[in-house]
Design a protein around this motif. Structure first.
Motif, PDB file in Angstrom:
ATOM      1  N   MET A  83       0.833  -1.208   0.000  1.00  0.00           N
ATOM      2  CA  MET A  83       0.000   0.000   0.000  1.00  0.00           C
ATOM      3  C   MET A  83       0.866   1.257   0.000  1.00  0.00           C
ATOM      4  SD  MET A  83      -3.191  -1.000  -0.020  1.00  0.00           S
ATOM      5  CE  MET A  83      -4.103   0.429   0.543  1.00  0.00           C
ATOM      6  N   SER A  86       2.484   1.672  -3.477  1.00  0.00           N
ATOM      7  CA  SER A  86       1.514   2.069  -4.506  1.00  0.00           C
ATOM      8  C   SER A  86       1.063   3.514  -4.307  1.00  0.00           C
ATOM      9  CB  SER A  86       0.302   1.137  -4.481  1.00  0.00           C
ATOM     10  OG  SER A  86       0.694  -0.174  -4.804  1.00  0.00           O
ATOM     11  N   LEU A  87       0.773   3.879  -3.045  1.00  0.00           N
ATOM     12  CA  LEU A  87       0.333   5.251  -2.776  1.00  0.00           C
ATOM     13  C   LEU A  87       1.440   6.255  -3.048  1.00  0.00           C
ATOM     14  CD1 LEU A  87      -1.727   4.653   0.510  1.00  0.00           C
ATOM     15  CD2 LEU A  87      -2.607   5.093  -1.800  1.00  0.00           C
ATOM     16  N   SER A  91       1.174   9.400  -5.629  1.00  0.00           N
ATOM     17  CA  SER A  91       1.401  10.805  -5.247  1.00  0.00           C
ATOM     18  C   SER A  91       2.345  11.510  -6.201  1.00  0.00           C
ATOM     19  CB  SER A  91       1.958  10.868  -3.813  1.00  0.00           C
ATOM     20  OG  SER A  91       3.231  10.251  -3.751  1.00  0.00           O
ATOM     21  N   SER A 126       9.029   4.916  -1.812  1.00  0.00           N
ATOM     22  CA  SER A 126       8.450   3.861  -2.634  1.00  0.00           C
ATOM     23  C   SER A 126       9.436   2.721  -2.855  1.00  0.00           C
ATOM     24  CB  SER A 126       7.995   4.441  -3.972  1.00  0.00           C
ATOM     25  OG  SER A 126       7.482   3.427  -4.801  1.00  0.00           O
ATOM     26  N   THR A 200      -3.185   0.221  -7.484  1.00  0.00           N
ATOM     27  CA  THR A 200      -2.858   1.314  -8.413  1.00  0.00           C
ATOM     28  C   THR A 200      -4.075   1.718  -9.222  1.00  0.00           C
ATOM     29  OG1 THR A 200      -0.561   0.557  -8.568  1.00  0.00           O
ATOM     30  CG2 THR A 200      -1.350   2.003 -10.322  1.00  0.00           C
ATOM     31  N   GLY A 203      -6.579   3.476  -6.717  1.00  0.00           N
ATOM     32  CA  GLY A 203      -6.030   4.781  -6.327  1.00  0.00           C
ATOM     33  C   GLY A 203      -5.953   5.743  -7.491  1.00  0.00           C
TER      34      GLY A 203
END
Length: 644
Positions: A83, A86-87, A91, A126, A200, A203
C-alpha cells in the motif's frame, strides 16, 4: 508345536461396505464389532487422468489462504508495504501537476527545485517499500510451496497400494514438483503484482476523479470493454492451463518409466519406438500449450489496445478542455500520468491473470492429491495391542477381490496359526499367496471375513500399530538410493551402527559390505544398481533381522541366492525365525520340509494342509507341484554343491 488345521471353525461373515458399491456384502450377517469410518471412493480408474470433481468444485483461493494463515503477520506487513509503495507512486502524479503549473508555467526555478526534491523523497519511500514487499512476498511464496509439498507428501504416505496401482508415479511426481513450483511463483510474484496493480487502479481512479470528474466518467465507460475480455479469456486460460499441466504430467510419467527400465529398453532395441512415443507426448504438450498461449496473448493484447485507445480518446477530450480554459495543463498532465498508470496496471493484471488462472489449474491438481481420501478405513476407537505380541493369527471366512475387479482372488480362507509356528504357503502363481501377505498388513480391506492378531480383529487396530508387528522380506528386494547403513537401518531407524553390523553379520552380508571402499557408508545407487541380486536379498534380510518383529513374512527370501549363499542365509534365517511366527511363500523343498505346516493354495482357496510327507501321499496338486518345482530345484542345488 503344530496346530491342527481348523476345518470346522464357524465363520461369521461381517458386513463390509466397499467403496465401489452401496450394497453391503452378505447383507443381514453380523456387523463388525467396531464402527468403521466409511470408505470413500478414491481416484477414478483412468490412471493417467486421476481427476476428482470435488477438487474442481473447490475454490482454490481459500485453500491457498489456509497455508498463508500461519504467517499472517508477514502477510499484513507485505500488504502494508504494498500500500505504501503504490500510494507513493500515485502521489507522484501531484508532483507532475506541481512541476507543470508552479514550475514550468510560472517559470519559478526555486519552486521547481523544491518539487524535484519532494519527488525524489517520494521515490525513496516507494523504493524501500518495494524492497520490503518483494522480500516478504517471495519468502511467503517459498514457504507456502514448501508447506503444500509437506501436506501433499504426508497424504501420499497414507494412501494404500491400491491408489498407486491406479495412478502413475510420474504423474504424482509432476503434480508434487511442477505444480507446487508454479504456485510458488504465483504467490511470491504474480499475486503480489496483481494486488499492487489493483491498488494502483483504484487509487489512480480516485486521483483521476479528483483531477477531473468528467474525464474520469469517460474512462469508466471503457471499463466494461476491458473487463469483458479479461473474464472470457481468463476462463479459457484456466481450462487450457489445467489440460496443459495434465499433458506435462503424462510426459513426466513416460520419462520416469522409460529411464527406470532403461536396461529393458536398450536390451530389446526399443529406443526408436520410445523416441517416437516421446515425440508424440511432447507434441501433445505443445498442442495444449499453444491453445493456452493463444488465449493469453489475445487477453493481453485486447486489454492493452482497449486501455490505450480509451486513454487516447479521453486525452483528446482533455486537450480541448485545456484549450478552452476549463482545466490547466498541469491538471491534464497529472490526469494523463494517472491514466497511463491505470492502463499499465490493468495491462499487468490482465497478464498476471493468465498466470493466476494457470496456477489455479495446478492448485486443483494438488488439491486432488491433498484431499484424496485414505481408502483403508480406520476404527473410530482403535484397540491397543498387548505390550508383548506373541504372533498368534486367526483367519476366518476371508474373501477378497481387488478394487474395480469382480473376481475373488481369495475365497473362504480359514487358517489358525499359533504363536511361533512356521508355516509354508505353496501353490501356483496367482493362487493368492502374496495377496494374503498384503491383507495381513491391511494394505487392502477384505471383501468379507476377518483376520485376528492376538484375538483382536485387525480392523480395530491402527494400521501403524498393526504393521509394526510384521517384518517383510519380499522376493524382489527393495533397496533405497542411500548408504548400506541407512538401508539396513530402515528396519529400525534408532538402531546403532554396531547393531546394524551385527544384523549384517547374521544375514551373511558383512563379508561383501566390508569389501566396499566406504564400507557401511557406501552409496548403493538408485534401486541398488551397485548390488547383485543375492547381495540385495541379504541386505533385505539384515533389515528384517534388525527390525526384530514378532511375525515374519518371507516371500521366498532366498530365491535370488546361489546354493552357497542360500546355505549361509538359511542359517541366519533359522536363528531369526526362532520364537517368531513365520509365514513363508515357498518354492524350495528345503523350506517346506522344515515348516510345521504347509498350506496348499489353488485359485484363491486352501485345498490341503499338512506336512510334506503327508501331502505327498494325500494331495495330487502338491505332489505335482513338488515334483515339478521343489524337487527339481533341490536337485539343481545338490548338483551345484557337488561341483563346489
Amino acid at each position: 508345536m503344530a496346530v491342527p488345521y481348523p476345518k470346522d471353525i464357524p465363520v461369521t461373515e461381517p458386513t463390509v461396505e466397499l467403496a465401489k458399491s452401496s450394497e453391503p456384502i452378505n447383507a443381514g450377517a453380523e456387523p463388525l464389532p467396531e464402527k468403521l469410518i466409511p470408505v470413500t471412493p478414491t481416484i477414478s480408474a483412468d490412471a493417467s487422468k486421476a481427476k476428482l470433481t470435488s477438487a474442481q468444485q473447490r475454490s482454490v483461493l481459500p485453500w491457498i489462504m489456509g497455508f498463508l494463515k500461519p504467517y499472517k503477520l508477514k502477510v499484513v506487513a507485505a500488504i502494508i508495504c504494498l500500500m505504501i509503495g503504490s500510494l507513493a507512486w500515485l502521489s507522484l502524479g501531484q508532483g507532475v501537476r506541481l512541476m507543470v503549473d508552479e514550475g514550468f508555467v510560472r517559470d519559478n526555478a526555486q519552486r521547481l527545485n523544491e518539487i524535484i526534491l519532494l519527488v525524489l523523497g517520494i521515490t525513496a519511500v516507494s523504493g524501500t517499500a518495494v524492497f520490503c514487499r518483494f522480500y516478504l512476498m517471495t519468502w511467503l511464496g517459498e514457504r507456502v510451496s514448501a508447506d503444500i509439498r509437506l501436506t501433499v507428501y504426508n497424504q501420499l504416505l497414507k494412501l494404500s497400494p491400491a491408489f498407486y496401482a491406479k495412478v502413475r508415479t510420474g504423474e504424482v511426481i509432476s503434480r508434487f514438483t511442477a505444480d507446487s513450483t508454479l504456485l510458488q511463483t504465483v504467490v511470491g510474484s504474480s499475486l503480489s503484482m496483481a494486488l499492487r496493480s489493483s491498488v494502483t487502479v483504484l487509487g489512480g481512479l480516485v486521483m483521476m476523479g479528483i483531477t477531473s470528474v468528467k474525464m474520469t466518467l469517460l474512462v469508466l465507460l471503457a471499463v466494461p470493454l476491458v473487463l469483458g475480455p479479461v473474464i472470457f479469456f481468463g476462463r479459457k486460460v484456466r481450462t487450457l492451463a489445467r489440460e496443459s499441466q495434465d499433458r506435462v504430467a503424462d510426459l513426466g510419467a513416460y520419462v520416469d518409466e522409460t529411464l527406470h527400465e532403461i536396461h529393458t529398453v536398450q536390451a530389446y532395441g526399443h529406443e526408436d519406438k520410445d523416441r517416437s512415443l516421446f515425440n508424440t507426448r511432447v507434441e501433445d504438450v505443445m498442442s495444449a500449450a499453444s491453445g493456452r498461449i493463444r488465449y493469453r496473448a489475445l487477453l493481453i493484447s485486447t486489454v492493452m489496445f482497449l486501455s490505450i485507445a480509451a486513454i487516447a480518446m479521453v486525452t483528446w477530450v482533455g486537450a480541448h478542455d485545456v484549450m478552452s480554459g476549463k482545466m490547466t495543463g498541469g491538471e491534464l498532465s497529472a490526469f494523463m500520468f494517472y491514466a497511463v498508470m491505470v492502463a499499465g496496471a490493468v495491462a499487468t493484471i490482465s497478464e498476471v491473470i493468465g498466470e493466476i488462472q494457470r496456477a489455479s489449474g495446478a492448485a486443483e491438481r494438488l488439491i486432488e492429491l491433498a484431499e484424496t481420501p485414505v481408502d483403508i478405513p480406520v476404527a473410530t476407537h482403535p484397540v491397543a495391542l498387548p505390550a508383548k505380541v506373541s504372533g498368534e493369527l486367526v483367519i476366518e471366512g476371508l474373501n477378497f477381490a481387488y478394487p474395480e475387479h469382480d473376481a475373488l482372488v481369495l475365497k473362504q480362507l480359514n487358517m489358525a496359526i499359533a504363536a511361533g509356528e512356521r508355516v509354508a504357503l505353496v501353490g501356483p502363481s496367482g493362487a493368492g499367496k502374496s495377496t494374503l501377505f498384503q491383507l495381513l498388513q491391511r494394505f487392502y480391506v477384505p471383501s468379507a471375513g476377518s483376520i485376528r492378531l492376538e484375538g483382536i480383529d485387525i480392523a480395530k487396530l491402527l494400521p501403524h500399530d498393526l504393521r509394526a508387528q510384521f517384518a517383510l522380506v519380499p522376493q524382489d528386494s527393495v533397496i533405497f538410493a542411500t548408504s548400506v547403513l541407512e538401508n539396513v537401518r530402515y528396519g529400525r531407524v534408532d538402531a546403532t551402527e554396531q547393531e546394524v553390523i551385527d544384523a549384517c553379520i547374521a544375514a551373511r552380508a558383512h563379508e561383501f559390505i566390508s569389501e566396499f571402499t566406504d564400507g557401511y557408508q557406501t552409496y548403493l545407487g538408485e534401486r541398488g544398481v551397485r548390488l547383485s541380486g543375492g547381495q540385495k536379498q541379504r541386505i533385505a534380510i539384515a533389515r528384517a533381522i534388525l527390525a526384530d518383529r514378532p511375525i515374519l513374512l518371507l516371500d521366498e527370501a532366498t530365491s535370488a541366492l546361489d546354493a552357497v549363499s542360500e546355505q549361509k542365509v538359511k542359517q541366519a534365517l533359522d536363528v531369526l525365525m526362532a520364537g517368531k511366527t513365520t509365514l513363508i511363500i515357498a518354492h524350495r523343498l528345503s523350506t517346506v520340509i522344515n515348516a510345521d505346516r504347509i498350506f496348499v493354495f489353488d485359485k484363491g482357496e486352501i485345498v490341503a494342509c499338512g506336512r510334506h510327507q503327508e501331502l505327498m501321499q494325500s494331495n495330487a496338486l502338491y505332489r505335482e507341484f513338488a515334483s515339478l518345482q521343489l524337487l527339481t530345484e533341490e536337485a539343481n542345488a545338490s548338483a551345484l554343491n557337488e561341483t563346489i
